[in-house]
Design a protein around this motif. Structure first.
Motif, PDB file in Angstrom:
ATOM      1  N   THR A 192     -12.139   9.311  49.233  1.00 37.34           N
ATOM      2  CA  THR A 192     -12.618   8.140  48.722  1.00 37.34           C
ATOM      3  C   THR A 192     -11.749   8.230  47.199  1.00 37.34           C
ATOM      4  N   ARG A 193     -12.110   7.261  46.460  1.00 35.61           N
ATOM      5  CA  ARG A 193     -11.414   7.001  45.046  1.00 35.61           C
ATOM      6  C   ARG A 193     -12.051   8.067  44.346  1.00 35.61           C
ATOM      7  N   ARG A 202      -8.827  -3.485  44.099  1.00 34.08           N
ATOM      8  CA  ARG A 202      -9.032  -2.049  43.630  1.00 34.08           C
ATOM      9  C   ARG A 202      -8.977  -1.124  44.765  1.00 34.08           C
ATOM     10  N   ASN A 203      -8.025  -0.263  44.625  1.00 32.29           N
ATOM     11  CA  ASN A 203      -7.964   0.903  45.991  1.00 32.29           C
ATOM     12  C   ASN A 203      -9.140   1.826  46.081  1.00 32.29           C
ATOM     13  N   THR A 204      -9.805   1.823  47.329  1.00 38.34           N
ATOM     14  CA  THR A 204     -11.019   2.669  47.278  1.00 38.34           C
ATOM     15  C   THR A 204     -11.014   3.863  48.251  1.00 38.34           C
ATOM     16  N   ASN A 227      -7.957   1.575  52.101  1.00 38.45           N
ATOM     17  CA  ASN A 227      -8.831   0.369  52.078  1.00 38.45           C
ATOM     18  C   ASN A 227      -8.701   0.078  50.599  1.00 38.45           C
ATOM     19  N   GLU A 228      -9.122  -1.234  50.360  1.00 34.91           N
ATOM     20  CA  GLU A 228      -9.359  -1.810  48.979  1.00 34.91           C
ATOM     21  C   GLU A 228     -10.121  -2.888  49.269  1.00 34.91           C
ATOM     22  N   THR A 229     -10.641  -3.225  47.774  1.00 36.67           N
ATOM     23  CA  THR A 229     -11.794  -4.359  47.468  1.00 36.67           C
ATOM     24  C   THR A 229     -11.142  -5.588  47.866  1.00 36.67           C
ATOM     25  N   ALA A 230     -11.654  -6.864  47.909  1.00 37.74           N
ATOM     26  CA  ALA A 230     -11.081  -8.078  47.729  1.00 37.74           C
ATOM     27  C   ALA A 230     -10.391  -8.333  46.432  1.00 37.74           C
ATOM     28  N   SER A 231     -10.784  -7.532  45.195  1.00 40.95           N
ATOM     29  CA  SER A 231     -10.118  -7.838  43.960  1.00 40.95           C
ATOM     30  C   SER A 231      -8.765  -6.964  43.906  1.00 40.95           C
TER      31      SER A 231
END
Length: 70
Positions: free
Chosen positions: A30-31, A16-18, A10-14
């Motif tokens: 999680t990160r 960043r790997n989460t 999973n990653e954010t819209a920007s």
């Protein structure tokens, strides 16, 4: 080339790997959990960088793509 040990799940819209998955241990992290494991020395092919004031796991630079996070 074999399966990658770590996969980003999973990653954010920007971008960043989460969330991450360890394919060898069948373990989701999680990160923050992955950063902690790297800092404990449990993932020698990865290190932690401060990116925008956030601890971020990254693969060590080398000639192989097998450990790259993607």
């Amino acid at each position: 080339m074999g399966n990658k040990r770590i996969k980003v799940t999973n990653e954010t819209a920007s971008g960043r790997n989460t969330n991450f998955h360890d394919n060898r241990q069948n373990k989701d992290m999680t990160r923050q959990q992955f950063v902690g494991e790297i800092e404990k020395g449990n993932y020698s092919n990865y290190h932690v960088r401060m990116i925008n004031n956030v601890k971020t796991p990254v693969s060590n630079p080398d000639a192989t793509r097998n450990n790259n996070l993607d």
